[in-house]
Design a protein around this motif. Structure first.
Motif, PDB file in Angstrom:
ATOM      1  N   TRP A   1      41.990  89.705  43.346  1.00 54.09           N
ATOM      2  CA  TRP A   1      43.348  89.290  43.690  1.00 54.09           C
ATOM      3  C   TRP A   1      44.345  90.230  42.993  1.00 54.09           C
ATOM      4  O   TRP A   1      44.095  90.658  41.876  1.00 54.09           O
ATOM      5  CB  TRP A   1      43.550  87.853  43.213  1.00 54.09           C
TER       6      TRP A   1
ATOM      7  N   LEU B   1      38.416  81.038  50.649  1.00 55.19           N
ATOM      8  CA  LEU B   1      38.019  81.095  49.248  1.00 55.19           C
ATOM      9  C   LEU B   1      37.656  82.516  48.836  1.00 55.19           C
ATOM     10  O   LEU B   1      37.925  82.924  47.698  1.00 55.19           O
ATOM     11  CB  LEU B   1      36.848  80.147  49.005  1.00 55.19           C
TER      12      LEU B   1
ATOM     13  N   GLY C   1      40.618  84.153  47.806  1.00 57.45           N
ATOM     14  CA  GLY C   1      41.233  83.662  46.577  1.00 57.45           C
ATOM     15  C   GLY C   1      42.356  82.692  46.830  1.00 57.45           C
ATOM     16  O   GLY C   1      43.287  82.555  46.024  1.00 57.45           O
TER      17      GLY C   1
ATOM     18  N   PRO D   1      43.629  78.735  47.436  1.00 57.30           N
ATOM     19  CA  PRO D   1      43.217  77.342  47.207  1.00 57.30           C
ATOM     20  C   PRO D   1      42.868  76.651  48.523  1.00 57.30           C
ATOM     21  O   PRO D   1      43.700  76.585  49.435  1.00 57.30           O
ATOM     22  CB  PRO D   1      44.453  76.713  46.563  1.00 57.30           C
TER      23      PRO D   1
ATOM     24  N   THR E   1      39.608  73.884  50.577  1.00 56.96           N
ATOM     25  CA  THR E   1      38.368  73.115  50.467  1.00 56.96           C
ATOM     26  C   THR E   1      37.944  72.621  51.831  1.00 56.96           C
ATOM     27  O   THR E   1      38.762  72.529  52.756  1.00 56.96           O
ATOM     28  CB  THR E   1      38.558  71.922  49.503  1.00 56.96           C
TER      29      THR E   1
ATOM     30  N   ARG F   1      39.854  84.375  39.551  1.00 61.26           N
ATOM     31  CA  ARG F   1      40.840  83.943  40.530  1.00 61.26           C
ATOM     32  C   ARG F   1      40.619  82.472  40.877  1.00 61.26           C
ATOM     33  O   ARG F   1      41.480  81.638  40.725  1.00 61.26           O
ATOM     34  CB  ARG F   1      40.764  84.823  41.790  1.00 61.26           C
ATOM     35  N   ASN F   2      39.413  82.152  41.379  1.00 67.14           N
ATOM     36  CA  ASN F   2      39.063  80.774  41.733  1.00 67.14           C
ATOM     37  C   ASN F   2      38.393  80.117  40.534  1.00 67.14           C
ATOM     38  O   ASN F   2      37.299  80.516  40.128  1.00 67.14           O
ATOM     39  CB  ASN F   2      38.105  80.738  42.924  1.00 67.14           C
TER      40      ASN F   2
ATOM     41  N   TRP G   1      44.103  80.064  40.235  1.00 63.89           N
ATOM     42  CA  TRP G   1      44.365  78.690  40.649  1.00 63.89           C
ATOM     43  C   TRP G   1      43.161  77.862  40.231  1.00 63.89           C
ATOM     44  O   TRP G   1      42.040  78.379  40.113  1.00 63.89           O
ATOM     45  CB  TRP G   1      44.621  78.578  42.155  1.00 63.89           C
TER      46      TRP G   1
ATOM     47  N   THR H   1      31.545  72.828  49.076  1.00 65.31           N
ATOM     48  CA  THR H   1      32.045  74.189  49.172  1.00 65.31           C
ATOM     49  C   THR H   1      30.898  75.116  49.516  1.00 65.31           C
ATOM     50  O   THR H   1      29.721  74.762  49.373  1.00 65.31           O
ATOM     51  CB  THR H   1      32.724  74.645  47.868  1.00 65.31           C
TER      52      THR H   1
ATOM     53  N   THR I   1      31.713  80.716  45.539  1.00 61.54           N
ATOM     54  CA  THR I   1      33.148  80.589  45.814  1.00 61.54           C
ATOM     55  C   THR I   1      34.014  80.463  44.557  1.00 61.54           C
ATOM     56  O   THR I   1      35.236  80.476  44.673  1.00 61.54           O
ATOM     57  CB  THR I   1      33.419  79.391  46.740  1.00 61.54           C
ATOM     58  N   TYR I   2      33.426  80.362  43.362  1.00 64.53           N
ATOM     59  CA  TYR I   2      34.239  80.219  42.144  1.00 64.53           C
ATOM     60  C   TYR I   2      33.840  81.264  41.107  1.00 64.53           C
ATOM     61  O   TYR I   2      32.658  81.562  40.924  1.00 64.53           O
ATOM     62  CB  TYR I   2      34.117  78.810  41.565  1.00 64.53           C
TER      63      TYR I   2
END
Length: 609
Positions: A139, A251, A254, A256, A258, A455-456, A477, A511, A515-516
């Motif tokens: 990001w 996601l 980056g 937000p 779901t 980022r996530n 976020w 998810t 993704t995180y």
């Protein structure tokens, strides 16, 4: 002759013994393999208590002490799932619905809702990345481009080619910022909405009074992406449907977002959480079941909150669109919503700020008001109700629920604290503690962390949102997750201008894999162990949602952390490891240990199962 007979008997006896030994060896091998094989719960290795504990919870029995677990053999490695499962979402796997012979109502979108595998169908293997997977673009560049190899789906690029959703460009997929009703860019569309509402300086944030937005049927979440520059955070939701992997794209960018669907159950967000709900040609039948889906939006909107609806029905040209518009307008009038402005194909309604309109309706007018004992904040596996949620005498009914503007609301004690029995002093102390804790985390990681690494971020046990609030000045976020037994606290997180969801960590999270960038797990292992759920199940689930090269921060009892430490190599979380004993504070329930690990990037083509 007698000698030959004895020899024959001896020979047969040896043969039988050999066969028995081979069979015994086979059983032993089968047992050892099944203890870690995909599709069988590792929890089957442990005996369940006979006190009525539901084996669906899986993992460890609630009667086992953590010290007993040290006697268990820890695997040196965990198998890798087949590459076919590289995008597995266990509780949203529609093939499971057919395997279990469930019969969801397709009309009501039940097949897009959560259906989790029973213990004997859980995957006890690591989800592999697709072949050629690359570390995601950082990001803010990721807002506009991602690696195609990470999400090799280009169906949307062709289907929405006239709407500028996404464009395939060599090794990358680009996102021009378009949408179904904002072909020329979400940035221009956002300004147009602000002008329609006559907000100062054409700013949709309206002086910080519009902070939380719910974008329903968000596509690849470009609307939410461009809201971020306006100090607005959107919870962008869409189902895992025929629009291939739209939330996975969001996601990866980056943004937000779901997976979620307006089907039969409430969305996992508390009441009065959003200042604005948005639907741009989201293909939702708002008139079905006495308007139950619009009534769910009504539950989620704050007093005076807005619903922006962009659709052909809003500018009714043909008879069918005109019929839909008239019916929808009549329904919202009976719900006491008023039209604020209508222009071209967009109309914006506002929710009332008091019960006065409801009291003026004719007796028996539909939708009816919900009963006074209905808990509007109960969301986990709770069915939607076709009734209006009225304001109680205790509710803060002023526009925006009496919250101060953003960013002051992040640290100001919100009025709803009294609903969960927390004082303003406790709230401020919680904020101070998490600011210190997070600064200590960064000191621990400073040798390996760069500015753009995260980022996530997910806080798996968010409490009052202190962890997420402490990251305000970083370019991240946070998905704040409230465990089911603490779901009432999620409303405070939204009142602070943050976002989050309710979840039961005995089940898989909704998810996509990878993704995180960072998972923060404070006391969550202690909590699920107390509920009889498997620590190993949760570790494998965390690995599924964690990106390669991502970090995990585990803060828990020393006995728990020491046990988890034994799995680090098997999970391939040994790219970097740090372990410290932190200072105790007012949130410490006893001794704590902090373990920070980093996941390796590994190929999905080795030893798949």
């Amino acid at each position: 002759m007698k000698q030959k007979s004895e020899q024959l008997r001896t020979s047969r006896l040896i043969t039988y013994v050999l066969i028995a030994l081979i069979a015994l060896l086979g059983l032993i091998c089968f047992y050892n393999a099944s203890s870690v094989a995909p599709g069988l719960s590792r929890s089957n290795r442990y005996s369940f208590s006979h006190d009525g504990t539901d084996p669906v919870l899986g993992g460890f029995s609630g009667t086992r002490d953590i010290d007993d677990l040290f006697q268990e053999q820890v695997p040196q490695s965990i198998p890798i799932c087949d590459l076919n499962y590289s995008e597995l979402i266990p509780c949203l796997d529609r093939s499971l619905i057919y395997q279990l012979k469930l019969k969801p109502n397709l009309t009501l979108m039940e097949h897009y809702e959560r259906h989790c595998p029973p213990p004997d169908r859980r995957y006890n293997c690591l989800i592999p990345p697709p072949i050629g997977y690359k570390i995601p673009i950082r990001w803010p560049e990721s807002r506009d481009e991602v690696w195609k190899v990470n999400i090799p789906h280009t169906h949307l690029a062709q289907e929405k080619s006239d709407q500028n959703w996404m464009v395939v460009n060599g090794e990358k997929i680009n996102f021009p910022g378009g949408g179904t009703h904002f072909h020329y860019g979400a940035d221009k569309y956002i300004v147009a909405l602000a002008r329609m509402l006559k907000f100062p300086n054409d700013k949709l944030h309206n002086g910080g009074n519009v902070r939380n937005v719910l974008d329903v049927g968000c596509g690849v979440a470009s609307f939410g992406a461009y809201l971020l520059a306006h100090d607005i955070i959107a919870m962008s939701i869409a189902p895992n449907d025929v629009h291939e992997n739209q939330i996975q794209f969001a996601l990866e960018r980056g943004i937000p977002s779901t997976l979620g669907v307006l089907g039969t159950k409430r969305l996992p967000f508390p009441s009065r959480s959003f200042e604005l709900a948005h639907c741009s040609r989201c293909r939702i039948d708002w008139l079905q079941r006495d308007g139950i889906l619009l009534l769910e939006l009504d539950r989620l909107l704050r007093p005076g909150g807005y619903f922006a609806y962009s659709s052909p029905e809003a500018y009714a040209h043909d008879p069918e669109n005109r019929r839909i518009w008239n019916a929808m307008h009549d329904l919202l009038r009976r719900m006491c919503w008023r039209v604020v402005v209508r222009k071209d194909q967009t109309v914006i309604w506002a929710k009332p700020t008091s019960n006065s309109c409801f009291l003026k309706r004719e007796p028996g007018t539909l939708p009816l008001l919900c009963s006074t004992d209905d808990d509007q904040d109960a969301t986990w596996n709770i069915h939607m109700k076709a009734c209006i949620s009225p304001y109680s005498s205790k509710m803060h009914k002023v526009r925006g629920s009496g919250l101060v503007p953003w960013p002051q609301r992040l640290t100001e004690a919100p009025p709803r604290l009294e609903e969960i029995g927390v004082s303003a002093e406790e709230f401020h102390e919680d904020t101070r503690i998490w600011q210190f804790r997070v600064s200590e985390y960064w000191k621990q990681m400073k040798s390996v962390v760069r500015k753009s690494y995260f980022r996530n971020v997910m806080d798996m046990n968010s409490n009052l949102g202190g962890f997420g609030a402490s990251l305000k000045d970083t370019d991240v976020w946070v998905m704040n997750v409230s465990p089911v037994n603490q779901s009432a606290r999620l409303k405070i997180i939204y009142d602070r201008g943050l976002i989050g969801t309710v979840h039961d960590w005995c089940e898989a999270f909704s998810t996509y894999p990878r993704t995180y960038d960072l998972l923060h797990a404070w006391q969550i292992f202690t909590k699920i162990q107390e509920h009889g759920c498997g620590l190993e199940d949760l570790l494998i689930e965390m690995d599924r949602i964690l990106r390669p090269e991502g970090f995990v921060i585990i803060r828990d009892k020393p006995s728990i952390v020491n046990y988890i430490r034994k799995f680090v190599t098997a999970l391939r979380w040994d790219r970097w490891i740090s372990e410290v004993e932190p200072k105790s504070d007012a949130l410490s329930s006893g001794e704590e240990q902090v373990l920070i690990v980093r996941k390796k990037l590994w190929s999905g083509i080795v030893s798949t199962m």
